[in-house]
Each structure stands twice: as C-alpha cells, then as structure tokens.
Design a protein around this motif. Structure first.
Motif, mmCIF file in Angstrom:
data_model
loop_
_atom_site.group_PDB
_atom_site.id
_atom_site.type_symbol
_atom_site.label_atom_id
_atom_site.label_comp_id
_atom_site.label_asym_id
_atom_site.label_seq_id
_atom_site.Cartn_x
_atom_site.Cartn_y
_atom_site.Cartn_z
ATOM 1 N N CYS A 181 -2.901 7.089 5.792
ATOM 2 C CA CYS A 181 -3.640 6.052 6.650
ATOM 3 C C CYS A 181 -2.813 5.634 7.797
ATOM 4 O O CYS A 181 -1.694 5.545 8.015
ATOM 5 C CB CYS A 181 -3.853 5.039 5.555
ATOM 6 N N CYS A 221 -10.439 1.077 -0.407
ATOM 7 C CA CYS A 221 -9.922 0.300 0.925
ATOM 8 C C CYS A 221 -10.666 0.697 1.877
ATOM 9 O O CYS A 221 -10.740 1.921 2.532
ATOM 10 C CB CYS A 221 -8.519 0.470 1.256
ATOM 11 N N CYS A 239 0.914 -0.928 0.058
ATOM 12 C CA CYS A 239 0.068 0.178 0.129
ATOM 13 C C CYS A 239 0.934 1.123 -0.053
ATOM 14 O O CYS A 239 1.811 1.230 0.583
ATOM 15 C CB CYS A 239 -1.066 0.078 1.266
HETATM 16 S S1 SF4 Z 1 -5.763 0.032 5.738
HETATM 17 FE FE1 SF4 Z 1 -5.752 0.063 3.458
HETATM 18 S S2 SF4 Z 1 -5.448 2.275 2.941
HETATM 19 FE FE2 SF4 Z 1 -4.698 1.782 5.047
HETATM 20 S S3 SF4 Z 1 -2.642 1.212 4.910
HETATM 21 FE FE3 SF4 Z 1 -3.700 -0.500 4.859
HETATM 22 S S4 SF4 Z 1 -4.180 -0.957 2.695
HETATM 23 FE FE4 SF4 Z 1 -3.400 0.945 3.001
#
Ligand code: SF4
Length: 56
Positions: free
Chosen positions: A17, A49, A12
């Motif tokens: 995030c 996501c 990711c």
């Molecule tokens: S929750 Fe989703 S957007 Fe956040 S780091 Fe993990 S994969 Fe990435």
C-alpha cells in the motif's frame, strides 16, 4: 508517499500500500476507512481497508 510519519494508532503490515510507513508496520494516514465487501460480514476476512491504494 514514502518516508511519511507513521500513525501510532494504526498498525498495518500491508507493504504493497502507498500509505504504509515502509520501515515500520504502521499506516501513515491520519485516519482510514474500514469497510466490507460482504452483505453480512461475520469474520475478519470479510473486512477491508478501503483506504488501501496499491503501489504498483
Ligand atoms: S491505508 Fe490501509 S492498507 Fe494502506 S497502509 Fe493504511 S491501514 Fe494499511
């Protein structure tokens, strides 16, 4: 949430995030949920996501 171990199965690049691994482009969650905001998703832009949580 910082400095948690990365999950090698979930790459990711969303640094905004709280679950991002920070120093490498991986997620730190054991699993994520991917969903959509569309009724009939046809492109990758239609996917989300749903585990994303904004740092700010
Ligand atoms: S929750 Fe989703 S957007 Fe956040 S780091 Fe993990 S994969 Fe990435």
């Amino acid at each position: 949430m910082m400095n948690q171990e990365k999950n090698d199965s979930i790459q990711c690049s969303i640094h905004n995030c709280v679950h991002h691994a920070e120093n490498v482009d991986y997620c730190t969650l054991d699993r994520i949920h991917v969903g959509t905001h569309e009724l009939n998703p046809t492109k990758k832009e239609c996917t989300d996501c749903d585990s994303f949580q904004c740092k700010m």
